[in-house]
Design a protein around this motif. Sequence first.
Motif, PDB file in Angstrom:
ATOM      1  N   TRP A   1      44.291 -30.419  -2.837  1.00  0.00           N
ATOM      2  CA  TRP A   1      44.012 -29.232  -1.967  1.00  0.00           C
ATOM      3  C   TRP A   1      44.910 -29.025  -0.720  1.00  0.00           C
ATOM      4  N   ILE A   2      45.669 -30.264  -0.348  1.00  0.00           N
ATOM      5  CA  ILE A   2      46.649 -30.122   0.537  1.00  0.00           C
ATOM      6  C   ILE A   2      48.026 -29.092   0.153  1.00  0.00           C
ATOM      7  N   ALA A   3      48.271 -29.363  -1.174  1.00  0.00           N
ATOM      8  CA  ALA A   3      49.387 -28.630  -1.879  1.00  0.00           C
ATOM      9  C   ALA A   3      48.873 -26.904  -1.763  1.00  0.00           C
ATOM     10  N   ALA A   4      47.537 -27.071  -2.178  1.00  0.00           N
ATOM     11  CA  ALA A   4      47.047 -25.282  -2.383  1.00  0.00           C
ATOM     12  C   ALA A   4      47.080 -24.934  -0.835  1.00  0.00           C
ATOM     13  N   GLN A   5      46.678 -25.624   0.153  1.00  0.00           N
ATOM     14  CA  GLN A   5      46.831 -25.075   1.684  1.00  0.00           C
ATOM     15  C   GLN A   5      48.267 -24.860   1.938  1.00  0.00           C
ATOM     16  N   ALA A   6      49.093 -25.690   1.780  1.00  0.00           N
ATOM     17  CA  ALA A   6      50.603 -25.280   1.934  1.00  0.00           C
ATOM     18  C   ALA A   6      51.051 -24.125   1.275  1.00  0.00           C
ATOM     19  N   ASP A   7      50.665 -24.004  -0.061  1.00  0.00           N
ATOM     20  CA  ASP A   7      50.999 -22.511  -0.775  1.00  0.00           C
ATOM     21  C   ASP A   7      50.478 -21.367   0.116  1.00  0.00           C
ATOM     22  N   ARG A   8      49.260 -21.526   0.681  1.00  0.00           N
ATOM     23  CA  ARG A   8      48.567 -20.198   1.287  1.00  0.00           C
ATOM     24  C   ARG A   8      49.395 -20.207   2.764  1.00  0.00           C
ATOM     25  N   VAL A   9      49.748 -21.126   3.380  1.00  0.00           N
ATOM     26  CA  VAL A   9      50.535 -20.998   4.563  1.00  0.00           C
ATOM     27  C   VAL A   9      51.977 -20.484   4.360  1.00  0.00           C
ATOM     28  N   LYS A  10      52.540 -20.957   3.300  1.00  0.00           N
ATOM     29  CA  LYS A  10      53.869 -20.030   2.889  1.00  0.00           C
ATOM     30  C   LYS A  10      53.572 -18.708   2.510  1.00  0.00           C
ATOM     31  N   ARG A  11      52.522 -18.270   1.740  1.00  0.00           N
ATOM     32  CA  ARG A  11      52.427 -16.827   1.712  1.00  0.00           C
ATOM     33  C   ARG A  11      52.095 -15.990   3.004  1.00  0.00           C
ATOM     34  N   TYR A  12      51.315 -16.717   3.890  1.00  0.00           N
ATOM     35  CA  TYR A  12      51.035 -16.018   4.935  1.00  0.00           C
ATOM     36  C   TYR A  12      52.290 -15.757   6.011  1.00  0.00           C
ATOM     37  N   PHE A  13      53.199 -16.835   6.266  1.00  0.00           N
ATOM     38  CA  PHE A  13      54.270 -16.779   7.151  1.00  0.00           C
ATOM     39  C   PHE A  13      55.655 -16.474   6.546  1.00  0.00           C
ATOM     40  N   GLY A  14      55.573 -16.575   5.139  1.00  0.00           N
ATOM     41  CA  GLY A  14      57.015 -16.716   4.566  1.00  0.00           C
ATOM     42  C   GLY A  14      57.492 -18.061   4.328  1.00  0.00           C
ATOM     43  N   ALA A  15      58.198 -18.345   3.243  1.00  0.00           N
ATOM     44  CA  ALA A  15      58.364 -19.577   3.033  1.00  0.00           C
ATOM     45  C   ALA A  15      59.365 -20.365   3.963  1.00  0.00           C
ATOM     46  N   GLU A  16      60.285 -19.386   4.649  1.00  0.00           N
ATOM     47  CA  GLU A  16      61.444 -19.868   5.587  1.00  0.00           C
ATOM     48  C   GLU A  16      60.795 -20.408   6.738  1.00  0.00           C
ATOM     49  N   ASP A  17      59.711 -19.964   7.124  1.00  0.00           N
ATOM     50  CA  ASP A  17      58.971 -20.182   8.629  1.00  0.00           C
ATOM     51  C   ASP A  17      57.846 -20.907   8.339  1.00  0.00           C
ATOM     52  N   ALA A  18      57.575 -21.568   7.083  1.00  0.00           N
ATOM     53  CA  ALA A  18      56.184 -22.162   6.860  1.00  0.00           C
ATOM     54  C   ALA A  18      55.888 -23.572   7.399  1.00  0.00           C
ATOM     55  N   SER A  19      56.722 -24.254   7.989  1.00  0.00           N
ATOM     56  CA  SER A  19      56.718 -25.679   8.545  1.00  0.00           C
ATOM     57  C   SER A  19      55.718 -25.418   9.501  1.00  0.00           C
ATOM     58  N   LYS A  20      54.611 -26.100   9.219  1.00  0.00           N
ATOM     59  CA  LYS A  20      53.321 -26.245  10.378  1.00  0.00           C
ATOM     60  C   LYS A  20      54.146 -26.918  11.624  1.00  0.00           C
ATOM     61  N   SER A  21      54.864 -27.865  11.463  1.00  0.00           N
ATOM     62  CA  SER A  21      55.435 -28.718  12.602  1.00  0.00           C
ATOM     63  C   SER A  21      56.494 -28.154  13.236  1.00  0.00           C
ATOM     64  N   GLY A  22      57.432 -27.292  12.440  1.00  0.00           N
ATOM     65  CA  GLY A  22      58.509 -26.608  13.084  1.00  0.00           C
ATOM     66  C   GLY A  22      59.553 -27.978  12.907  1.00  0.00           C
ATOM     67  N   ALA A  23      59.442 -28.940  12.215  1.00  0.00           N
ATOM     68  CA  ALA A  23      60.252 -29.915  12.198  1.00  0.00           C
ATOM     69  C   ALA A  23      61.558 -29.283  11.126  1.00  0.00           C
ATOM     70  N   GLY A  24      61.311 -28.436  10.344  1.00  0.00           N
ATOM     71  CA  GLY A  24      62.635 -27.848   9.588  1.00  0.00           C
ATOM     72  C   GLY A  24      63.040 -28.865   8.613  1.00  0.00           C
ATOM     73  N   GLY A  25      62.483 -30.133   8.394  1.00  0.00           N
ATOM     74  CA  GLY A  25      63.098 -30.974   7.627  1.00  0.00           C
ATOM     75  C   GLY A  25      63.019 -32.452   8.254  1.00  0.00           C
ATOM     76  N   THR A  26      62.023 -33.282   7.840  1.00  0.00           N
ATOM     77  CA  THR A  26      61.790 -34.542   8.450  1.00  0.00           C
ATOM     78  C   THR A  26      62.190 -35.560   7.367  1.00  0.00           C
ATOM     79  N   ARG A  27      63.041 -35.236   6.324  1.00  0.00           N
ATOM     80  CA  ARG A  27      63.644 -36.191   5.741  1.00  0.00           C
ATOM     81  C   ARG A  27      64.543 -37.351   6.125  1.00  0.00           C
ATOM     82  N   ALA A  28      64.390 -38.704   5.710  1.00  0.00           N
ATOM     83  CA  ALA A  28      65.347 -39.516   6.382  1.00  0.00           C
ATOM     84  C   ALA A  28      66.688 -39.152   6.500  1.00  0.00           C
ATOM     85  N   GLU A  29      67.063 -38.824   5.361  1.00  0.00           N
ATOM     86  CA  GLU A  29      68.777 -38.350   5.390  1.00  0.00           C
ATOM     87  C   GLU A  29      69.138 -37.243   6.324  1.00  0.00           C
TER      88      GLU A  29
END
Length: 259
Positions: A151-179
């Motif tokens: 259900w979380i993956a499905a919600q993330a897909d809806r957010v991407k469709r609504y905002f556009g994939a480039e801007d769809a991070s809810k947090s604004g982190a842009g990337g919180t990968r350790a590297e």
Amino acid sequence: MSALSSSSARARSFDGAAAQYAANRPSYPPALFDTVEELAGRPLAGARVVDVGAGTGIATALLRARGADVVAVEPGDGMAAQFRRGLPDVPLLRGDGNALPLASSSADFVTYAQSWHWTDAARSVPEALRVLRPGGSLALWWNTDAHDVPWIAAQADRVKRYFGAEDASKSGAGGTRAEAAFQGAPEIPVHTHRVIRWSRTVPVDTHLANIGSHSIFLVLGPEGANAFLAEERAHLLDTFPDGLVEEVYDVLLIVATRP
């Protein structure tokens, strides 16, 4: 709008929603702080901790509950006002991680809960290392959505469709990968990372208020955000007909220790 000005606008957006943020954002599990102590090689109890980008004080309160001597640093007016309402006896300094208002070698820990991505690593890494005592630790962490939960993956897909994939991070982190955490720093500190999974169950209204408190929704404005959230309510009630949503999080933790 440039990427820099867009990021700045998203960072400032929290000030108008501080009460919503404080009431609905998730906390952090005890296992997170156990792991911070494990990776740092010292307890939080009795440690001098600087909690940067403290916001409304969610992490600050938990650090203090572990016995730490905490000083908070927060740049936003609205967030600082909310912090003072909730934690009036905790020292709060106005500032940000790019120029910490603290003496050199004065802290055992410098922590960033959900806030490191708003800093410029070229400045915030040297600043954190300056403020830390030798052997002290910089600890960064983020609650991230567990995208292997359907259900979380499905919600993330809806957010991407609504905002556009480039801007769809809810947090604004842009990337919180350790590297990616130290990208741009003049020197990447020796660090390690862990992922801690946890969950909380909340009413659907709390969940919607939680996601609505993320910068991407705040910058959009009430009309656009409410349109998405109204549709999202229907999707959630299909999945959780009792109106209770199980939010599942993976906390990404990164700990770097000053030599």
